[in-house]
Design an enzyme around this catalytic site. Structure first.
Site, PDB file in Angstrom:
ATOM      1  N   ASP A   1      -8.105  13.557  22.423  1.00  0.00           N
ATOM      2  CA  ASP A   1      -7.267  13.343  21.233  1.00  0.00           C
ATOM      3  C   ASP A   1      -7.722  14.355  20.194  1.00  0.00           C
ATOM      4  O   ASP A   1      -8.759  15.018  20.362  1.00  0.00           O
ATOM      5  CB  ASP A   1      -7.454  11.885  20.747  1.00  0.00           C
ATOM      6  CG  ASP A   1      -6.481  11.494  19.627  1.00  0.00           C
ATOM      7  OD1 ASP A   1      -5.489  12.221  19.396  1.00  0.00           O
ATOM      8  OD2 ASP A   1      -6.725  10.452  18.977  1.00  0.00           O
TER       9      ASP A   1
ATOM     10  N   ARG B   1       1.681   0.910  10.286  1.00  0.00           N
ATOM     11  CA  ARG B   1       0.735   2.010  10.519  1.00  0.00           C
ATOM     12  C   ARG B   1       0.019   2.256   9.198  1.00  0.00           C
ATOM     13  O   ARG B   1       0.648   2.577   8.192  1.00  0.00           O
ATOM     14  CB  ARG B   1       1.455   3.278  10.963  1.00  0.00           C
ATOM     15  CG  ARG B   1       0.574   4.511  10.860  1.00  0.00           C
ATOM     16  CD  ARG B   1       1.118   5.714  11.548  1.00  0.00           C
ATOM     17  NE  ARG B   1       1.047   5.548  12.981  1.00  0.00           N
ATOM     18  CZ  ARG B   1       1.207   6.548  13.860  1.00  0.00           C
ATOM     19  NH1 ARG B   1       1.440   7.779  13.426  1.00  0.00           N
ATOM     20  NH2 ARG B   1       1.121   6.332  15.156  1.00  0.00           N
TER      21      ARG B   1
ATOM     22  N   HIS C   1      -5.384   1.754  18.147  1.00  0.00           N
ATOM     23  CA  HIS C   1      -3.989   2.155  18.402  1.00  0.00           C
ATOM     24  C   HIS C   1      -3.505   1.458  19.688  1.00  0.00           C
ATOM     25  O   HIS C   1      -3.264   2.086  20.711  1.00  0.00           O
ATOM     26  CB  HIS C   1      -3.919   3.672  18.543  1.00  0.00           C
ATOM     27  CG  HIS C   1      -2.539   4.236  18.406  1.00  0.00           C
ATOM     28  ND1 HIS C   1      -1.428   3.465  18.099  1.00  0.00           N
ATOM     29  CD2 HIS C   1      -2.076   5.521  18.527  1.00  0.00           C
ATOM     30  CE1 HIS C   1      -0.368   4.251  18.034  1.00  0.00           C
ATOM     31  NE2 HIS C   1      -0.711   5.492  18.294  1.00  0.00           N
TER      32      HIS C   1
ATOM     33  N   ARG D   1       5.957   4.911  25.411  1.00  0.00           N
ATOM     34  CA  ARG D   1       5.847   4.146  24.164  1.00  0.00           C
ATOM     35  C   ARG D   1       7.104   3.292  23.993  1.00  0.00           C
ATOM     36  O   ARG D   1       7.036   2.125  23.616  1.00  0.00           O
ATOM     37  CB  ARG D   1       5.707   5.092  22.954  1.00  0.00           C
ATOM     38  CG  ARG D   1       4.376   5.804  22.845  1.00  0.00           C
ATOM     39  CD  ARG D   1       3.238   4.858  22.533  1.00  0.00           C
ATOM     40  NE  ARG D   1       3.416   4.136  21.287  1.00  0.00           N
ATOM     41  CZ  ARG D   1       3.080   4.600  20.086  1.00  0.00           C
ATOM     42  NH1 ARG D   1       2.511   5.786  19.976  1.00  0.00           N
ATOM     43  NH2 ARG D   1       3.253   3.871  18.998  1.00  0.00           N
TER      44      ARG D   1
ATOM     45  N   GLN E   1      -0.235   2.538  21.791  1.00  0.00           N
ATOM     46  CA  GLN E   1      -0.389   3.763  22.571  1.00  0.00           C
ATOM     47  C   GLN E   1      -1.124   3.468  23.877  1.00  0.00           C
ATOM     48  O   GLN E   1      -0.799   4.020  24.928  1.00  0.00           O
ATOM     49  CB  GLN E   1      -1.165   4.806  21.761  1.00  0.00           C
ATOM     50  CG  GLN E   1      -1.359   6.113  22.492  1.00  0.00           C
ATOM     51  CD  GLN E   1      -0.051   6.860  22.706  1.00  0.00           C
ATOM     52  OE1 GLN E   1       0.703   7.059  21.769  1.00  0.00           O
ATOM     53  NE2 GLN E   1       0.237   7.257  23.942  1.00  0.00           N
TER      54      GLN E   1
ATOM     55  N   CYS F   1      -2.411  11.318  23.510  1.00  0.00           N
ATOM     56  CA  CYS F   1      -1.401  10.488  22.834  1.00  0.00           C
ATOM     57  C   CYS F   1      -0.432  11.327  22.021  1.00  0.00           C
ATOM     58  O   CYS F   1       0.660  10.866  21.702  1.00  0.00           O
ATOM     59  CB  CYS F   1      -2.079   9.440  21.969  1.00  0.00           C
ATOM     60  SG  CYS F   1      -2.980  10.113  20.563  1.00  0.00           S
TER      61      CYS F   1
HETATM   62  N1  NVA Z   1      -6.376   9.716  16.463  1.00  0.00           N
HETATM   63  C1  NVA Z   1      -5.093  10.175  15.968  1.00  0.00           C
HETATM   64  C2  NVA Z   1      -3.985   9.569  16.754  1.00  0.00           C
HETATM   65  C3  NVA Z   1      -2.613  10.032  16.333  1.00  0.00           C
HETATM   66  C4  NVA Z   1      -1.503   9.308  17.040  1.00  0.00           C
HETATM   67  C5  NVA Z   1      -4.977   9.843  14.497  1.00  0.00           C
HETATM   68  O1  NVA Z   1      -5.364   8.732  14.107  1.00  0.00           O
HETATM   69  O2  NVA Z   1      -4.502  10.688  13.741  1.00  0.00           O
HETATM   70  N1   CP Z   2       0.927   9.006  19.499  1.00  0.00           N
HETATM   71  C1   CP Z   2       1.445   8.632  18.325  1.00  0.00           C
HETATM   72  O1   CP Z   2       1.219   7.531  17.821  1.00  0.00           O
HETATM   73  O2   CP Z   2       2.233   9.579  17.738  1.00  0.00           O
HETATM   74  P1   CP Z   2       2.835   9.559  16.275  1.00  0.00           P
HETATM   75  O3   CP Z   2       1.714   9.796  15.308  1.00  0.00           O
HETATM   76  O4   CP Z   2       3.816  10.700  16.272  1.00  0.00           O
HETATM   77  O5   CP Z   2       3.500   8.256  16.026  1.00  0.00           O
END
Ligand code: NVA
Ligand code: CP
Length: 313
Positions: free
Chosen positions: A229, A107, A134, A297, A137, A269
């Site tokens: 989101d 990540r 992502h 997930r 997800q 998500c």
């Molecule tokens: N769009 C959000 C998704 C979090 C799982 C982010 O990138 O923070």
């Molecule tokens: N939806 C998701 O990826 O959540 P986290 O940021 O908690 O991993």
């Protein structure tokens, strides 16, 4: 069945419709095995390295438990605690990790970092979220939609809010699978133009429509699936005030969902910012499937890991 052995999942573009179908079928099978208490230790002795340059609840827990339940092991590596945080290159990190583990999940911010990891590592690499995509997800979201709606092709998906990483991956998946998606985003917050082009290309043979609009009502009208989101993704905290203003008309609330199909499902998500992109009544309401999404997930990632690492299922 489409073979995913030794494959990377860097972008939703990496999976064909058949391969997505294979992950979903396998995930449903593994979910059933887990729910009915049947053993499924398909990856004994296998290890997954998980590099995090951003925080996480779901991704961290679901990947770690996925490996545990499959009889393997996961290592949580906070980027700040390994030498990557002091300037060891992505390429060298990839070379070293490949000597220890069977797969790497990362990540991070830049999509190119995930690509570089895959290029220089010799083990499969999974994108656990970047600024651009992502994919894990979205696989969980597809399983969740399928559980509720049985079919995927032909559904109308309404994306309301930021044209962010989730929007990009969702658009690619919908186009591949023949799902119609309309994205309502304010000016300046459009999805990635190159991904829009790719999605339109995928949509041609599947007959899916990929529509961009500024009007949330256009996206919402008749939607089977309503998705939103956060308005400020990880790394965009400095833009928070400006974003809150730009997204005011894009809140998923009772007035907006009144335009959706009467059996619509609401998806997010998570983490959600209640009172911003969505109100409590929708998050906690009868159409919300957000907790299933979070649970799924685990199941899709177990499927992905089992398929990528060549388990016999
Ligand atoms: N769009 C959000 C998704 C979090 C799982 C982010 O990138 O923070
Ligand atoms: N939806 C998701 O990826 O959540 P986290 O940021 O908690 O991993």
């Amino acid at each position: 069945m489409a073979n995913l052995r030794n494959r990377d999942l860097i972008s939703m573009r990496d999976l064909t419709a058949e391969e997505i179908g294979n992950v979903l079928v396998t995930a449903a099978k593994l979910k059933h095995l887990q729910k009915s208490g049947q053993p499924h230790a398909l990856l004994p002795g296998k290890s997954l390295a998980m590099i995090f340059q951003k925080p996480s609840t779901r991704t961290r827990i679901s990947f770690e438990l996925a490996m545990f339940q499959l009889g393997g092991h996961a290592l949580y590596l906070n980027a700040g605690d390994i030498q990557l945080g002091r300037g060891e290159t992505i390429a060298d990190t990839a070379r070293v990790l490949s000597r220890y583990v069977d797969a790497i999940m990362i990540r991070t911010f830049k999509q190119s970092d995930v690509e570089e990891l895959a290029q220089f590592g010799s083990v499969p690499v999974i994108n656990g979220l970047t600024d651009l995509e992502h994919p894990c997800q979205i696989l969980a979201d597809l399983l969740t939609i399928q559980e509720r709606k049985v079919r995927l092709a032909g559904l109308k998906v309404a994306w309301v809010g930021d044209g962010n990483n989730m929007a990009n991956s969702m658009m690619l998946a919908c186009a591949r699978l023949g799902m119609n998606i309309t994205l309502a985003t304010p000016e300046g917050y459009d999805p990635d133009p190159e991904i829009v082009r790719a999605a339109q290309e995928y949509a041609a043979p599947t007959g899916a429509s990929v529509v961009l609009t500024r009007d949330p009502a256009v996206a919402m009208t008749g939607a089977d699936v309503v998705v939103t989101d956060t308005w400020a993704s990880m790394g965009q905290e400095g833009e928070y005030d400006q974003r809150i203003k730009a997204f005011q008309q894009y809140q998923v609330n009772e007035a907006l969902v009144a335009l959706a199909d009467q059996d619509y499902v609401f998806m997010h998500c998570l983490p959600a910012h209640r009172g911003e992109e969505v109100v409590d009544e929708i998050m906690d309401g009868p159409h919300s499937v957000v907790w299933d999404e979070a649970e799924n997930r685990l199941h899709v990632q177990k499927a992905l890991l089992a398929l990528i690492l060549g388990a016999e299922i």
